[in-house]
Design a protein around this motif. Sequence first.
Motif, PDB file in Angstrom:
ATOM      1  N   ASP A 119       8.560  11.933   1.657  1.00  0.00           N
ATOM      2  CA  ASP A 119       9.643  10.977   1.852  1.00  0.00           C
ATOM      3  C   ASP A 119       9.175   9.704   2.554  1.00  0.00           C
ATOM      4  O   ASP A 119       9.787   8.648   2.393  1.00  0.00           O
ATOM      5  N   LEU A 120       8.113   9.822   3.332  1.00  0.00           N
ATOM      6  CA  LEU A 120       7.524   8.672   4.014  1.00  0.00           C
ATOM      7  C   LEU A 120       6.016   8.792   3.958  1.00  0.00           C
ATOM      8  O   LEU A 120       5.462   9.841   4.315  1.00  0.00           O
ATOM      9  N   VAL A 121       5.362   7.734   3.505  1.00  0.00           N
ATOM     10  CA  VAL A 121       3.905   7.647   3.617  1.00  0.00           C
ATOM     11  C   VAL A 121       3.597   6.502   4.562  1.00  0.00           C
ATOM     12  O   VAL A 121       3.954   5.346   4.302  1.00  0.00           O
ATOM     13  N   ASN A 122       2.974   6.830   5.681  1.00  0.00           N
ATOM     14  CA  ASN A 122       2.699   5.891   6.757  1.00  0.00           C
ATOM     15  C   ASN A 122       1.222   5.504   6.726  1.00  0.00           C
ATOM     16  O   ASN A 122       0.348   6.364   6.855  1.00  0.00           O
ATOM     17  N   VAL A 123       0.962   4.210   6.563  1.00  0.00           N
ATOM     18  CA  VAL A 123      -0.417   3.702   6.489  1.00  0.00           C
ATOM     19  C   VAL A 123      -0.551   2.624   7.552  1.00  0.00           C
ATOM     20  O   VAL A 123      -0.185   1.472   7.330  1.00  0.00           O
ATOM     21  N   GLN A 124      -1.055   2.997   8.710  1.00  0.00           N
ATOM     22  CA  GLN A 124      -1.169   2.070   9.835  1.00  0.00           C
ATOM     23  C   GLN A 124      -2.629   1.681  10.062  1.00  0.00           C
ATOM     24  O   GLN A 124      -3.472   2.521  10.363  1.00  0.00           O
ATOM     25  N   TYR A 125      -2.912   0.394   9.875  1.00  0.00           N
ATOM     26  CA  TYR A 125      -4.227  -0.166  10.199  1.00  0.00           C
ATOM     27  C   TYR A 125      -5.359   0.571   9.479  1.00  0.00           C
ATOM     28  O   TYR A 125      -6.355   0.952  10.095  1.00  0.00           O
ATOM     29  N   LEU A 126      -5.203   0.759   8.176  1.00  0.00           N
ATOM     30  CA  LEU A 126      -6.246   1.397   7.382  1.00  0.00           C
ATOM     31  C   LEU A 126      -7.294   0.330   7.059  1.00  0.00           C
ATOM     32  O   LEU A 126      -7.435  -0.125   5.926  1.00  0.00           O
ATOM     33  N   GLN A 127      -8.014  -0.067   8.112  1.00  0.00           N
ATOM     34  CA  GLN A 127      -9.028  -1.113   8.024  1.00  0.00           C
ATOM     35  C   GLN A 127     -10.291  -0.591   8.680  1.00  0.00           C
ATOM     36  O   GLN A 127     -10.229   0.077   9.714  1.00  0.00           O
ATOM     37  N   SER A 128     -11.438  -0.883   8.061  1.00  0.00           N
ATOM     38  CA  SER A 128     -12.655  -0.210   8.486  1.00  0.00           C
ATOM     39  C   SER A 128     -13.852  -1.142   8.370  1.00  0.00           C
ATOM     40  O   SER A 128     -13.961  -1.908   7.403  1.00  0.00           O
ATOM     41  N   PRO A 129     -14.772  -1.092   9.351  1.00  0.00           N
ATOM     42  CA  PRO A 129     -16.007  -1.871   9.239  1.00  0.00           C
ATOM     43  C   PRO A 129     -17.018  -1.232   8.288  1.00  0.00           C
ATOM     44  O   PRO A 129     -18.057  -1.821   8.016  1.00  0.00           O
ATOM     45  N   VAL A 130     -16.716  -0.041   7.804  1.00  0.00           N
ATOM     46  CA  VAL A 130     -17.587   0.626   6.826  1.00  0.00           C
ATOM     47  C   VAL A 130     -16.789   0.834   5.534  1.00  0.00           C
ATOM     48  O   VAL A 130     -15.595   0.578   5.481  1.00  0.00           O
ATOM     49  N   ALA A 131     -17.471   1.303   4.513  1.00  0.00           N
ATOM     50  CA  ALA A 131     -16.910   1.323   3.154  1.00  0.00           C
ATOM     51  C   ALA A 131     -15.555   2.008   3.080  1.00  0.00           C
ATOM     52  O   ALA A 131     -15.366   3.094   3.637  1.00  0.00           O
ATOM     53  N   LEU A 132     -14.609   1.350   2.393  1.00  0.00           N
ATOM     54  CA  LEU A 132     -13.292   1.923   2.158  1.00  0.00           C
ATOM     55  C   LEU A 132     -12.724   1.250   0.916  1.00  0.00           C
ATOM     56  O   LEU A 132     -12.619   0.016   0.868  1.00  0.00           O
ATOM     57  N   ASP A 133     -12.359   2.050  -0.076  1.00  0.00           N
ATOM     58  CA  ASP A 133     -11.756   1.524  -1.299  1.00  0.00           C
ATOM     59  C   ASP A 133     -10.256   1.388  -1.063  1.00  0.00           C
ATOM     60  O   ASP A 133      -9.469   2.245  -1.442  1.00  0.00           O
ATOM     61  N   ARG A 134      -9.871   0.284  -0.440  1.00  0.00           N
ATOM     62  CA  ARG A 134      -8.477   0.114  -0.014  1.00  0.00           C
ATOM     63  C   ARG A 134      -7.515   0.121  -1.194  1.00  0.00           C
ATOM     64  O   ARG A 134      -6.445   0.729  -1.121  1.00  0.00           O
ATOM     65  N   ARG A 135      -7.872  -0.558  -2.267  1.00  0.00           N
ATOM     66  CA  ARG A 135      -6.980  -0.608  -3.429  1.00  0.00           C
ATOM     67  C   ARG A 135      -6.664   0.800  -3.936  1.00  0.00           C
ATOM     68  O   ARG A 135      -5.508   1.143  -4.175  1.00  0.00           O
ATOM     69  N   ARG A 136      -7.692   1.609  -4.079  1.00  0.00           N
ATOM     70  CA  ARG A 136      -7.479   2.971  -4.585  1.00  0.00           C
ATOM     71  C   ARG A 136      -6.614   3.781  -3.624  1.00  0.00           C
ATOM     72  O   ARG A 136      -5.688   4.488  -4.047  1.00  0.00           O
ATOM     73  N   VAL A 137      -6.903   3.685  -2.343  1.00  0.00           N
ATOM     74  CA  VAL A 137      -6.149   4.471  -1.358  1.00  0.00           C
ATOM     75  C   VAL A 137      -4.691   4.035  -1.327  1.00  0.00           C
ATOM     76  O   VAL A 137      -3.772   4.867  -1.281  1.00  0.00           O
ATOM     77  N   LEU A 138      -4.445   2.733  -1.369  1.00  0.00           N
ATOM     78  CA  LEU A 138      -3.064   2.259  -1.336  1.00  0.00           C
ATOM     79  C   LEU A 138      -2.298   2.711  -2.576  1.00  0.00           C
ATOM     80  O   LEU A 138      -1.119   3.077  -2.492  1.00  0.00           O
ATOM     81  N   ARG A 139      -2.944   2.697  -3.715  1.00  0.00           N
ATOM     82  CA  ARG A 139      -2.254   3.144  -4.928  1.00  0.00           C
ATOM     83  C   ARG A 139      -1.994   4.656  -4.885  1.00  0.00           C
ATOM     84  O   ARG A 139      -0.945   5.125  -5.340  1.00  0.00           O
TER      85      ARG A 139
END
Length: 212
Positions: free
Chosen positions: A108-128
């Motif tokens: 019912d709720l997906v909480n994504v707080q400060y999903l920012q990283s100095p190392v590799a992270l595929d943000r587009r894929r994770v957000l989708r």
Amino acid sequence: MTETSALRAADFWEARYRDGGRLWSGRPNALLVREAGELPPGTALDLGCGEGADAVWLASRGWRVTGVDISRTALERAARHATEAGVEERTAWERHVLGESFPEGSFDLVNVQYLQSPVALDRRRVLRQAADAVTAGGTLLIVMHAGWPSWQSEPPFEARFPTRSDVLDELALPQPQWTVQTLDTVRSASVSPDGVEGHRDDHVWRIRRADG
């Protein structure tokens, strides 16, 4: 994310939690409280849960929460926090390298707080993937830093901070199945480790999936 970059990310975050002691205050993020405080309790997914403050706050309000992080040490601390708060029965903890694996189910709720990283992270894929995990009638809440704090004269590493339109473009959510309820930039006080007072700006996206 390649296997090598996934390992590097896991090593980086595990070392940061393991070697640095407790990193966070134990209080929920203020923008989660602002945006989710009036939502009726249901099931929640907390991505990048860290030491569990957001998940524990949600659980204390009646939510059943799955907290996800890359660091085993962070998850151990989160579980202890839940036990100390008396909400362990409403919380579950899973280790995932986001971009490589993702928890099952819908929420019912997906909480994504400060999903920012100095190392590799595929943000587009994770957000989708995060959006795909929102059930009908549910809410996707994303908060990200809009830039460095005002007192940060020499950034510790090179970073590109997403704009409000960047994240909407990455999500590519179909209309009218999704409604943007909050699209905001919030300025809050920020104090450096040396006590220098300043501010920091954060972007907020609260997006609701249509019923049915």
